[in-house]
Every structure is written in structure tokens, then in C-alpha cells.
Enzyme design. Structure first.
Site, PDB file in Angstrom:
ATOM      1  N   GLU A 191      -9.284  -9.706   2.926  1.00  0.00           N
ATOM      2  CA  GLU A 191      -9.621  -8.296   2.645  1.00  0.00           C
ATOM      3  C   GLU A 191     -10.962  -8.205   1.921  1.00  0.00           C
ATOM      4  OE1 GLU A 191      -6.471  -5.927   0.966  1.00  0.00           O
ATOM      5  OE2 GLU A 191      -7.837  -4.265   0.500  1.00  0.00           O
TER       6      GLU A 191
ATOM      7  N   ASP B 234       5.529  -7.115   2.645  1.00  0.00           N
ATOM      8  CA  ASP B 234       4.701  -7.547   1.515  1.00  0.00           C
ATOM      9  C   ASP B 234       5.568  -7.916   0.322  1.00  0.00           C
ATOM     10  OD1 ASP B 234       2.005  -7.870   1.188  1.00  0.00           O
ATOM     11  OD2 ASP B 234       1.561  -5.731   1.018  1.00  0.00           O
TER      12      ASP B 234
ATOM     13  N   SER C 200       0.847  -1.199   0.000  1.00  0.00           N
ATOM     14  CA  SER C 200       0.000   0.000   0.000  1.00  0.00           C
ATOM     15  C   SER C 200       0.884   1.250   0.000  1.00  0.00           C
ATOM     16  CB  SER C 200      -0.918   0.010   1.225  1.00  0.00           C
ATOM     17  OG  SER C 200      -0.185  -0.217   2.409  1.00  0.00           O
TER      18      SER C 200
END
Ligand code: KIV
Length: 276
Positions: free
Chosen positions: A193, A95, A57
Site C-alpha cells: 500500500e 483482515d 477499512s
């Protein structure tokens, strides 16, 4: 030199995969936030967060891209290294960016870099049944792993936008099967998610590993949000699951503490943050 042993007796010893598994079995909720730099890492740690994710992100909130697709392994390593310099107690997860785990060998090479150069203690990858082989290969090399299911932002161009996943029966059943396969292949955590709360609850019940949600309802084992969202830094329209914790927290540290307290007490997410 024996830091791990010395910290074991501390009042709040560093979080590891066993700590998280123990929290799930005791029903204690796991609080998680993203973080991308050393200064915020100090505050996130002080606030009592259990797990910190250097998420891709960062491509959107730090680098200004519209998606996470342009983020590279070097970008994640740079930010993970910064966070790892000041983070003490929370488990540090990095990530794996888009296309950095398309074969088991490529995944292993990149995961090793994230751990050795970035200081990560676990890596996260997005995937379902197609990633089982990669997960099994990483797990067989003792790489701690988080598997991300539901809305997979790296697939945004394939799925046609950021949308709730698993609403139809068939898709929900497939996600339950994928979650179980990923766990059985060696994933230590599953992250869900943007899925209906009922599906989140079923998957958390199906699995013995901790299930962390972001827009997956209240009945999972923990919650994660993007740090800049709880601090109300991100301008414009936000996903339904976002809550501005600056209102009750009053300062960055206060907002992080309010988030942790709400997760632990089960008051976040409230119905208005959930999908049906
Ligand atoms: O990249 C990220 O920050 C994430 C969270 C949204 C879970 O994957």
C-alpha cells in the site's frame, strides 16, 4: 457435498491460491475489491472480481471511525459471514484487526475464528520482519495468508499519519527484504500500500507469490481498491490512488465491471494514481 469437485469443471470455477499463482505466472492481472455485506458481494462476484477483502477499512467506511484501530475480530467476523453467504467465485480474505495477532497463538485462534465463523478462505495481516514468526506459525497450520506491507493503516499513530512509505533507499531495501522473508515464511500473497511504483515493480519481480497493490503502481500482479471509493460514496479528499469508476460505469455493477476491465487491461492505475 463434493461442491469443490463439482465446481472444478465450471466455466469460471472458484478462485483459490493456485488460481492466483497461475494468474501471476501467465501475467494475467488480478482484480480485487473490498466488500462488507451480502448485497454488494453478489454484484462484486457478478462483475468478475477475483479476490474480495473484508477489510478493516470497514471501521472507516461503515462504522465512521477516523482509523482502522477500533475494529474488532467480532466486527470482521460479522461482515465476513454476511459476504460469504452470497459470494461464489472470488477468494474471500478477512483482515486481522489491530492487536489480534500479537503472538502466534493469539493469531492462530483469531484466524481460525475468521475461517470457521466468518467463512474466510484467507486472512490478511499487516507486518514486516516483526511478523515473520506469526506468519510461519499460521502457515505451518495451513492458514492461507496475505501479508500487508508499505503503508500499514493499523500503525497510523506510530508513523504519524497516512503517508507514502519506502521513498528512501534504506526503507525501500528493508521493504524488499521483509517481503521476501514473509513469502519464505509462508505468505501466499503480499499486498503493498502507498509506495513508489518502482519499488512495487521490484517487489513483484522479487517474489514468486502474487503481489497486489493499492497505490503501488501498475507493475504489480493485481490491484485492490476500497469498494466505496470506486463507487464515489466516500465524501471529501481521497488518496491519490482512488478512481471514481461510477463515471464510466454508470451504476454500482457497471463501476465494478469497469474497475475489473481496467485492471485486466492495465489501464488502471494511470500515472495520476501512482507515487514516485
Ligand atoms: O482494510 C482494507 O480495506 C485494506 C485495503 C485498503 C487493502 O487493507
Amino acid at each position: 457435498m463434493y461442491k469443490q469437485l463439482q465446481q472444478r469443471g465450471a466455466e469460471r470455477p472458484p478462485v483459490n491460491v493456485s488460481t492466483l499463482a497461475g494468474m501471476k505466472s501467465k501475467g494475467e492481472k488480478i482484480s480485487c475489491l473490498t466488500c462488507y455485506d451480502a448485497s454488494f458481494a453478489i454484484l462484486v462476484d457478478e462483475a468478475g472480481v477475483d479476490l474480495v477483502l473484508v477489510g478493516d477499512s470497514l471501521g472507516m467506511v461503515i462504522q465512521g471511525y477516523d482509523t482502522t484501530v477500533p475494529v474488532t475480530v467480532d466486527d470482521i467476523i460479522y461482515h465476513s459471514r454476511a459476504v460469504s453467504r452470497t459470494l461464489v467465485r472470488p477468494l474471500l480474505v478477512a483482515d486481522m484487526p489491530f492487536m489480534s495477532y500479537s503472538t502466534p497463538e493469539q493469531a492462530l485462534g483469531n484466524a481460525v475464528r475468521m475461517m470457521q465463523e466468518g467463512g474466510a478462505q484467507m486472512v490478511k495481516l499487516e507486518g514486516g520482519a516483526g511478523q515473520v514468526e506469526v506468519v510461519r506459525y499460521l502457515a505451518s497450520h495451513d492458514i492461507p495468508l496475505c501479508a500487508h506491507l508499505g503503508l500499514k493503516p493499523q500503525s497510523v499513530h506510530k508513523i504519524g499519519g497516512f503517508k507514502v512509505q519506502g521513498r528512501e533507499n534504506e526503507a525501500a531495501e528493508a521493504m524488499r527484504r521483509d517481503a521476501k522473508m514473509l513469502q519464505d515464511a509462508g505468505a501466499d500473497i503480499v499486498l503493498l500500500e502507498c509506495i513508489p511504483s518502482e519499488l512495487g515493480a521490484q517487489i513483484a519481480k522479487d517474489l514468486h507469490v502474487p503481489v497486489i497493490g493499492i497505490g503501488a503502481g501498475p507493475d504489480v500482479d493485481g490491484q485492490i481498491l476500497v469498494l466505496y471509493d470506486i463507487l464515489d460514496i466516500t465524501p471529501g479528499r481521497k488518496p491519490r490512488f482512488v478512481k471514481n469508476f461510477m463515471i464510466e460505469g454508470g451504476s454500482p455493477l457497471g463501476a465494478m465491471e469497469a474497475f475489473c476491465a481496467a485492471v485486466k487491461a492495465g489501464t488502471y492505475p494511470a500515472p495520476e494514481h501512482c507515487f514516485s
